[in-house]
Write a protein that holds these residues in place. Structure first.
Motif, PDB file in Angstrom:
ATOM      1  N   ALA A 180     -12.055  28.016  56.700  1.00  0.00           N
ATOM      2  CA  ALA A 180     -11.327  27.916  55.434  1.00  0.00           C
ATOM      3  C   ALA A 180     -12.189  28.400  54.268  1.00  0.00           C
ATOM      4  O   ALA A 180     -11.714  29.121  53.383  1.00  0.00           O
ATOM      5  N   VAL A 181     -13.464  28.013  54.288  1.00  0.00           N
ATOM      6  CA  VAL A 181     -14.382  28.483  53.243  1.00  0.00           C
ATOM      7  C   VAL A 181     -14.531  30.000  53.303  1.00  0.00           C
ATOM      8  O   VAL A 181     -14.549  30.690  52.280  1.00  0.00           O
ATOM      9  N   SER A 182     -14.612  30.520  54.545  1.00  0.00           N
ATOM     10  CA  SER A 182     -14.744  31.966  54.721  1.00  0.00           C
ATOM     11  C   SER A 182     -13.524  32.696  54.182  1.00  0.00           C
ATOM     12  O   SER A 182     -13.634  33.761  53.561  1.00  0.00           O
ATOM     13  N   GLU A 183     -12.354  32.135  54.411  1.00  0.00           N
ATOM     14  CA  GLU A 183     -11.115  32.781  53.965  1.00  0.00           C
ATOM     15  C   GLU A 183     -11.021  32.813  52.435  1.00  0.00           C
ATOM     16  O   GLU A 183     -10.561  33.795  51.854  1.00  0.00           O
ATOM     17  N   ARG A 184     -11.482  31.744  51.786  1.00  0.00           N
ATOM     18  CA  ARG A 184     -11.242  31.601  50.352  1.00  0.00           C
ATOM     19  C   ARG A 184     -12.426  32.020  49.485  1.00  0.00           C
ATOM     20  O   ARG A 184     -12.244  32.458  48.356  1.00  0.00           O
ATOM     21  N   VAL A 185     -13.665  31.859  50.003  1.00  0.00           N
ATOM     22  CA  VAL A 185     -14.843  32.069  49.158  1.00  0.00           C
ATOM     23  C   VAL A 185     -15.739  33.192  49.667  1.00  0.00           C
ATOM     24  O   VAL A 185     -16.099  34.105  48.921  1.00  0.00           O
ATOM     25  N   ASP A 209       1.905  36.216  58.307  1.00  0.00           N
ATOM     26  CA  ASP A 209       0.505  36.645  58.322  1.00  0.00           C
ATOM     27  C   ASP A 209       0.353  38.145  58.542  1.00  0.00           C
ATOM     28  O   ASP A 209      -0.761  38.647  58.671  1.00  0.00           O
ATOM     29  N   SER A 232      -2.209  32.542  59.838  1.00  0.00           N
ATOM     30  CA  SER A 232      -3.399  33.408  59.763  1.00  0.00           C
ATOM     31  C   SER A 232      -4.533  32.861  60.611  1.00  0.00           C
ATOM     32  O   SER A 232      -5.193  33.605  61.353  1.00  0.00           O
ATOM     33  N   PRO A 237     -15.787  35.896  52.497  1.00  0.00           N
ATOM     34  CA  PRO A 237     -15.016  36.561  53.561  1.00  0.00           C
ATOM     35  C   PRO A 237     -15.822  36.911  54.806  1.00  0.00           C
ATOM     36  O   PRO A 237     -15.278  36.979  55.898  1.00  0.00           O
ATOM     37  N   ALA A 250      -1.057  30.152  55.843  1.00  0.00           N
ATOM     38  CA  ALA A 250      -2.443  29.823  56.176  1.00  0.00           C
ATOM     39  C   ALA A 250      -2.563  29.430  57.636  1.00  0.00           C
ATOM     40  O   ALA A 250      -3.509  29.841  58.330  1.00  0.00           O
TER      41      ALA A 250
END
Length: 275
Positions: free
Chosen positions: A224-229, A105, A26, A231, A23
């Motif tokens: 982090a939100v963009s990566e997980r929820v 990554d 990345s 994109p 993480a």
């Protein structure tokens, strides 16, 4: 001594998070790749700043710092300045050569941790703050912080380094400088001067540090939100700006501490000279 230990520990933490976790890698690489600056004036400033960070120019500034120390009859500061530049830059180059960066990554790029350009610029700025008279150290600190911030951001924009590389370099320079200042203080006695003249730098640096840290934490949470929820929530430029906020926060914090450390340099014993 405490600052040196904390700075070294923080550098290890940066290494553990951004080199040893997928993480962290990345996020670090995304921040670097998002720096596609197209504004002509911005590009010109960043390019010129990187080009100015050459060995000859840095050596000339180091000679200037040593000369100022000699003129002030502060030979301890002249020696300390030389040791700071040597130890910080040698440490950074040795770490870069010896540390391994596992490819977690999928972005194949050799290890660039820590940043040599940032370490060189920061060490020169630190020695100038260190050797100049106390009355002007605050102003020199502000100018030095601005220059180092531009160099650090420029290395990420040019895709020479990731943000973590520059932050680690700053922390290593602070650790080396703090240790050297501790030794200098051991050799001198006398009352500690007021740090009031340094407030011209410490107050703006504290303000910039607070704002940039808040921006970095907000950007980090959003990415982090963009990566997980979601994109497509943020762009590469947003991630780059988040990295820039982190770099500015690190520059403001390290320079704030360094200006305070050097402002607290003991006054010489009666009969000494402290021009």
């Amino acid at each position: 001594m405490l600052v040196a230990g904390l700075a070294a520990g923080a550098a290890v933490l940066v290494w553990a998070v951004f080199l040893r976790t997928g993480a962290g890698q990345s996020l670090d690489s995304a921040a670097m790749r998002g720096g596609d600056v197209r504004h002509e004036r911005v590009t010109e400033v960043l390019s010129r700043t990187l080009n100015a960070t050459q060995l000859a120019a840095l050596a000339a500034v180091c000679l200037l710092a040593a000369g100022v120390g000699v003129l002030r009859r502060r030979f301890d500061l002249s020696i300390g300045a030389a040791l700071l530049v040597i130890t910080a830059n040698v440490a950074v180059q040795q770490l870069k050569a010896r540390l391994d960066r596992p490819d977690l990554d999928g972005f194949a790029m050799p290890n660039s941790f820590p940043s040599g350009h940032t370490a060189a610029a920061a060490s020169v700025a630190f020695v100038l703050i260190m050797v100049f008279p106390r009355a002007v150290r605050g102003a020199v600190g502000l100018l030095g912080a601005a220059y180092v911030a531009i160099v650090a951001v420029a290395t990420v924009w040019a895709e020479w380094h990731r943000p973590s590389d520059t932050v680690a370099a700053l922390l290593i320079v602070l650790a080396c400088g703090s240790l050297i200042m501790w030794v200098v203080r051991l050799r001198r006695s006398g009352p500690r001067p007021s740090i009031a003249p340094a407030r011209v730098a410490t107050l703006p640096l504290a303000l910039v540090g607070a704002v940039s840290t808040a921006a970095f934490l907000f950007g980090l949470a959003t990415v982090a939100v963009s990566e997980r929820v979601l994109p497509d929530l943020v762009s590469g430029r947003f991630t780059f700006l988040t990295g820039v906020a982190g770099i500015v926060s690190a520059v403001a914090g390290t320079f704030h501490l360094w200006v305070r450390l050097t402002a607290g340099d003991p006054l010489p014993e009666q009969g000494g000279n402290n021009r």
